[in-house]
Design a protein around this motif. Structure first.
Motif, PDB file in Angstrom:
ATOM      1  N   VAL A 218       0.854  -1.187   0.000  1.00 12.81           N
ATOM      2  CA  VAL A 218       0.000   0.000   0.000  1.00 12.81           C
ATOM      3  C   VAL A 218       0.889   1.235   0.000  1.00 12.81           C
ATOM      4  O   VAL A 218       1.767   1.376   0.859  1.00 12.81           O
ATOM      5  CB  VAL A 218      -0.912   0.020   1.253  1.00 12.81           C
ATOM      6  N   GLY A 219       0.669   2.126  -0.982  1.00 16.27           N
ATOM      7  CA  GLY A 219       1.452   3.352  -0.988  1.00 16.27           C
ATOM      8  C   GLY A 219       1.497   4.030  -2.344  1.00 16.27           C
ATOM      9  O   GLY A 219       0.837   3.607  -3.301  1.00 16.27           O
ATOM     10  N   VAL A 220       2.279   5.099  -2.418  1.00 16.35           N
ATOM     11  CA  VAL A 220       2.477   5.845  -3.665  1.00 16.35           C
ATOM     12  C   VAL A 220       3.360   5.009  -4.592  1.00 16.35           C
ATOM     13  O   VAL A 220       4.379   4.468  -4.158  1.00 16.35           O
ATOM     14  CB  VAL A 220       3.118   7.215  -3.373  1.00 16.35           C
ATOM     15  N   PRO A 221       3.014   4.882  -5.887  1.00 19.17           N
ATOM     16  CA  PRO A 221       3.724   3.963  -6.786  1.00 19.17           C
ATOM     17  C   PRO A 221       5.236   4.128  -6.827  1.00 19.17           C
ATOM     18  O   PRO A 221       5.967   3.139  -6.797  1.00 19.17           O
ATOM     19  CB  PRO A 221       3.094   4.271  -8.152  1.00 19.17           C
ATOM     20  N   ALA A 222       5.728   5.356  -6.895  1.00 19.71           N
ATOM     21  CA  ALA A 222       7.169   5.568  -7.071  1.00 19.71           C
ATOM     22  C   ALA A 222       7.973   4.945  -5.941  1.00 19.71           C
ATOM     23  O   ALA A 222       8.976   4.257  -6.179  1.00 19.71           O
ATOM     24  CB  ALA A 222       7.468   7.065  -7.164  1.00 19.71           C
ATOM     25  N   TRP A 223       7.530   5.157  -4.706  1.00 18.99           N
ATOM     26  CA  TRP A 223       8.291   4.663  -3.556  1.00 18.99           C
ATOM     27  C   TRP A 223       8.125   3.161  -3.387  1.00 18.99           C
ATOM     28  O   TRP A 223       9.064   2.466  -2.963  1.00 18.99           O
ATOM     29  CB  TRP A 223       7.866   5.412  -2.302  1.00 18.99           C
ATOM     30  N   CYS A 224       6.958   2.639  -3.703  1.00 20.13           N
ATOM     31  CA  CYS A 224       6.751   1.192  -3.628  1.00 20.13           C
ATOM     32  C   CYS A 224       7.603   0.470  -4.671  1.00 20.13           C
ATOM     33  O   CYS A 224       8.199  -0.574  -4.398  1.00 20.13           O
ATOM     34  CB  CYS A 224       5.271   0.861  -3.821  1.00 20.13           C
ATOM     35  N   GLN A 225       7.660   1.030  -5.864  1.00 20.95           N
ATOM     36  CA  GLN A 225       8.488   0.433  -6.914  1.00 20.95           C
ATOM     37  C   GLN A 225       9.959   0.464  -6.510  1.00 20.95           C
ATOM     38  O   GLN A 225      10.684  -0.525  -6.672  1.00 20.95           O
ATOM     39  CB  GLN A 225       8.293   1.178  -8.232  1.00 20.95           C
ATOM     40  N   MET A 226      10.405   1.582  -5.963  1.00 27.95           N
ATOM     41  CA  MET A 226      11.798   1.688  -5.529  1.00 27.95           C
ATOM     42  C   MET A 226      12.115   0.647  -4.459  1.00 27.95           C
ATOM     43  O   MET A 226      13.167   0.003  -4.489  1.00 27.95           O
ATOM     44  CB  MET A 226      12.076   3.086  -4.973  1.00 27.95           C
ATOM     45  N   CYS A 227      11.204   0.465  -3.523  1.00 29.06           N
ATOM     46  CA  CYS A 227      11.408  -0.517  -2.458  1.00 29.06           C
ATOM     47  C   CYS A 227      11.537  -1.929  -3.035  1.00 29.06           C
ATOM     48  O   CYS A 227      12.446  -2.680  -2.653  1.00 29.06           O
ATOM     49  CB  CYS A 227      10.243  -0.450  -1.466  1.00 29.06           C
ATOM     50  N   MET A 228      10.659  -2.279  -3.959  1.00 23.79           N
ATOM     51  CA  MET A 228      10.727  -3.614  -4.552  1.00 23.79           C
ATOM     52  C   MET A 228      12.019  -3.803  -5.348  1.00 23.79           C
ATOM     53  O   MET A 228      12.630  -4.876  -5.298  1.00 23.79           O
ATOM     54  CB  MET A 228       9.506  -3.842  -5.448  1.00 23.79           C
ATOM     55  N   GLU A 229      12.443  -2.769  -6.064  1.00 24.54           N
ATOM     56  CA  GLU A 229      13.704  -2.857  -6.810  1.00 24.54           C
ATOM     57  C   GLU A 229      14.878  -3.098  -5.866  1.00 24.54           C
ATOM     58  O   GLU A 229      15.774  -3.911  -6.151  1.00 24.54           O
ATOM     59  CB  GLU A 229      13.921  -1.567  -7.604  1.00 24.54           C
ATOM     60  N   MET A 230      14.869  -2.412  -4.731  1.00 26.06           N
ATOM     61  CA  MET A 230      15.946  -2.577  -3.757  1.00 26.06           C
ATOM     62  C   MET A 230      15.947  -3.985  -3.166  1.00 26.06           C
ATOM     63  O   MET A 230      17.012  -4.579  -2.950  1.00 26.06           O
ATOM     64  CB  MET A 230      15.799  -1.532  -2.645  1.00 26.06           C
ATOM     65  N   ILE A 231      14.763  -4.540  -2.926  1.00 30.32           N
ATOM     66  CA  ILE A 231      14.662  -5.896  -2.369  1.00 30.32           C
ATOM     67  C   ILE A 231      15.174  -6.924  -3.375  1.00 30.32           C
ATOM     68  O   ILE A 231      15.950  -7.827  -3.032  1.00 30.32           O
ATOM     69  CB  ILE A 231      13.206  -6.191  -1.962  1.00 30.32           C
ATOM     70  N   VAL A 232      14.744  -6.790  -4.621  1.00 34.14           N
ATOM     71  CA  VAL A 232      15.181  -7.715  -5.673  1.00 34.14           C
ATOM     72  C   VAL A 232      16.706  -7.681  -5.818  1.00 34.14           C
ATOM     73  O   VAL A 232      17.369  -8.719  -5.932  1.00 34.14           O
ATOM     74  CB  VAL A 232      14.486  -7.376  -7.012  1.00 34.14           C
ATOM     75  N   GLU A 233      17.262  -6.472  -5.811  1.00 35.92           N
ATOM     76  CA  GLU A 233      18.718  -6.333  -5.955  1.00 35.92           C
ATOM     77  C   GLU A 233      19.451  -6.884  -4.741  1.00 35.92           C
ATOM     78  O   GLU A 233      20.465  -7.585  -4.872  1.00 35.92           O
ATOM     79  CB  GLU A 233      19.070  -4.857  -6.161  1.00 35.92           C
ATOM     80  N   HIS A 234      18.946  -6.583  -3.541  1.00 40.95           N
ATOM     81  CA  HIS A 234      19.623  -7.004  -2.311  1.00 40.95           C
ATOM     82  C   HIS A 234      19.713  -8.524  -2.178  1.00 40.95           C
ATOM     83  O   HIS A 234      20.750  -9.063  -1.783  1.00 40.95           O
ATOM     84  CB  HIS A 234      18.888  -6.423  -1.101  1.00 40.95           C
ATOM     85  N   TYR A 235      18.631  -9.213  -2.528  1.00 41.28           N
ATOM     86  CA  TYR A 235      18.595 -10.665  -2.355  1.00 41.28           C
ATOM     87  C   TYR A 235      18.984 -11.423  -3.629  1.00 41.28           C
ATOM     88  O   TYR A 235      18.892 -12.652  -3.665  1.00 41.28           O
ATOM     89  CB  TYR A 235      17.204 -11.100  -1.876  1.00 41.28           C
ATOM     90  N   LYS A 236      19.374 -10.675  -4.664  1.00 47.44           N
ATOM     91  CA  LYS A 236      19.854 -11.277  -5.911  1.00 47.44           C
ATOM     92  C   LYS A 236      18.844 -12.272  -6.492  1.00 47.44           C
ATOM     93  O   LYS A 236      19.172 -13.394  -6.861  1.00 47.44           O
ATOM     94  CB  LYS A 236      21.198 -11.989  -5.698  1.00 47.44           C
ATOM     95  N   VAL A 237      17.573 -11.822  -6.552  1.00 43.55           N
ATOM     96  CA  VAL A 237      16.518 -12.667  -7.109  1.00 43.55           C
ATOM     97  C   VAL A 237      16.005 -12.032  -8.389  1.00 43.55           C
ATOM     98  O   VAL A 237      16.343 -10.895  -8.725  1.00 43.55           O
ATOM     99  CB  VAL A 237      15.365 -12.862  -6.098  1.00 43.55           C
TER     100      VAL A 237
END
Length: 511
Positions: A218-237
């Motif tokens: 739940v949230g504003v698209p830009a920040w939610c997308q950034m969060c998901m990108e950071m998670i994907v990059e951090h866990y190398k998935v």
């Protein structure tokens, strides 16, 4: 919409009186009378004779005759400023405990929007209604329904005022006042939610992401997308579903989702349900109530009385400023396909308040609307009448055609070689020529907007474009003190914001 607390006439009686059970005008009249009765002994209610309005034969018309329209500056200077000093019973009974800080997208100074306990209660009811409406969806990811909610909200550690009130992002206030039964589902949890620094908060969410079973973001698209990108990059998935396999819903609002959709899809392994809501600092206005609805359904029966001012030259000047006595229509008087500015009267003490959004009804019978832009955020240098809705759609079409992500953009209009031009600043990390992007955006706008197409053959001589890394937009927002939560990059750059943007580009060597 799930009707949880409607007052309904028996079907036989409603049929005999030829009154629809959920007649929009009746719903709105009940709301108006309730608000007037509650606030009649306030300073505002006494000055504008709420008792007289309640006893009139046509209270909605008398309300319009008695009460002037307000923008933020006018209602703040005359009324809301007193409440910050602790004065009770100004525009709503009692003292104001919370204020939502809203800078909008054009002014640097913070706006203090009153948030009452009654408004918080209304918002909770509407969130529940929205959740219940999902049960009617044909393609419902049922494994996701009872999973965790990741709310990308502002800090719940609010600033305290001298008169005992608290202020912060509305999302932070809502998170701080979440109901007890929601604690089990709520993420990122109280400790992380208190963090004010947005970058620190994002990194904390990333570190703990693997511990949670998230079904909703739940949230504003830009920040939610950034969060998901950071998670994907951090866990190398490869996708966010490798971390949250039950993610099935994205609940968003604040800005149109079209520019972000392509970037979102690249982060997913399977389709999710996108649910739009219309939540502003002034109240919860509507949400998408049907799976295949074109727009969001206005909430007509829960403490917001709405009026609709045609967004035209009779009611607004060339800069988007509303005239002193605009023509305002009730819900039963609107027309499909016409653009309106929204006035709200609420249980937080806003009265005939111009929220600044422009709407278009796509289904009058179901009171469904799409947000087309802002009263002061449009481009019409030479009669091109270019709305934010047109811009969002063009960006979406270009993103889909070229298979690229454009999460942010802003446009400025200016004199150019004796005529005029538009310049686009787009955030795009994909390798695509600026000339091609400008050509594609211009072409789609000509298809979407006849006025624009005509002016492109005459006074609107050129469409220019500068491609910037997404990071540049984020750094600008951080510099402006608007990083995270509900803050959005302005789609149309004007005035002070344009000056600061140009200065920023010069500082980073992109001017």
């Amino acid at each position: 919409m799930a009707r949880i607390i409607d007052l309904k006439l028996p079907k036989a009686l409603a049929a005999a009186l030829r009154i629809p059970q959920n007649d929009p005008r009746r719903q709105q009249l009940r709301v108006l009378k309730k608000l007037l009765r509650k606030a009649r002994f306030t300073e505002f209610g006494q000055q504008y004779r709420f008792d007289d309005i309640l006893h009139s034969k046509l209270p909605d018309r008398q309300f319009q005759a008695n009460v002037p329209v307000h923008d933020y500056n006018s209602i703040y200077e005359q009324w809301w400023k007193k409440t910050l000093e602790g004065v009770p019973d100004v525009t709503w009974p009692g003292k104001i405990k919370y204020y939502a800080l809203s800078s909008g997208t054009s002014d640097a100074a913070s706006k203090y929007i009153p948030v009452t306990k009654e408004m918080l209660r209304s918002n909770r009811v509407n969130y529940l209604r929205q959740w219940l409406s999902l049960m009617s969806y044909e393609h419902l990811p049922r494994n996701s329904v009872t999973k965790g909610f990741l709310m990308m909200s502002g800090a719940t550690d609010l600033q305290k005022g001298a008169a005992g009130w608290y202020a912060g992002d509305l999302s932070g206030i809502l998170a701080k006042n979440k109901p007890f039964w929601f604690q089990t589902f709520y993420k990122p949890g109280g400790r992380i939610a208190k963090i004010k620094d947005w970058n620190e908060k994002l990194h904390e969410i990333v570190e703990h992401a693997k511990e949670w079973d998230i079904g909703y973001i739940v949230g504003v698209p830009a920040w939610c997308q950034m969060c998901m990108e950071m998670i994907v990059e951090h866990y190398k998935v490869k996708t966010i579903h490798d971390i949250w396999p039950n993610l099935g819903f994205f609940v968003h609002g604040g800005v149109a989702f079209e520019p972000y959709k392509k970037g979102f899809e690249k982060l997913l392994a399977k389709p999710i349900v996108y649910i739009e809501n219309y939540l502003s600092s002034e109240g919860f206005i509507g949400f998408k109530a049907r799976e295949h609805a074109q727009g969001m359904q206005l909430i007509l029966d829960n403490n917001i009385f709405m009026e609709f001012v045609p967004f035209d030259e009779n009611n607004f000047d060339a800069d988007g400023k509303m005239v002193e006595n605009p023509k305002a229509y009730m819900i039963h008087e609107v027309e499909e396909g016409r653009e309106y500015a929204l006035l709200m009267s609420t249980n937080a003490g806003a009265w005939r308040y111009l929220i600044g959004d422009t709407l278009r009804f796509v289904n009058k019978e179901k009171a469904e609307v799409v947000i087309t832009g802002r009263t002061k955020h449009f481009l019409s240098l030479v009669g091109e009448h270019l709305s934010v809705e047109n811009m969002n759609r063009a960006i979406q079409l270009v993103s889909e055609e070229l298979n690229i992500s454009i999460p942010e953009y802003g446009v400025v209009g200016f004199p150019y070689e004796g005529l005029f031009a538009h310049k686009w600043y787009v955030a795009c990390n994909d390798d695509v020529p600026e000339e091609l992007l400008a050509q594609k955006i211009d072409g789609y706008l000509c298809q979407l907007n006849d006025d624009y197409a005509v002016e492109r053959g005459s006074a609107l001589k050129a469409v220019l474009l500068q491609r910037l890394p997404e990071e540049a937009f984020l750094k600008f927002m951080e510099k402006e003190g608007k990083l995270g939560s509900q803050h959005k990059f302005p789609r149309v750059l004007k005035g002070k914001m344009l000056q600061e943007w140009n200065q920023f580009l010069a500082e980073i060597g992109k001017k």
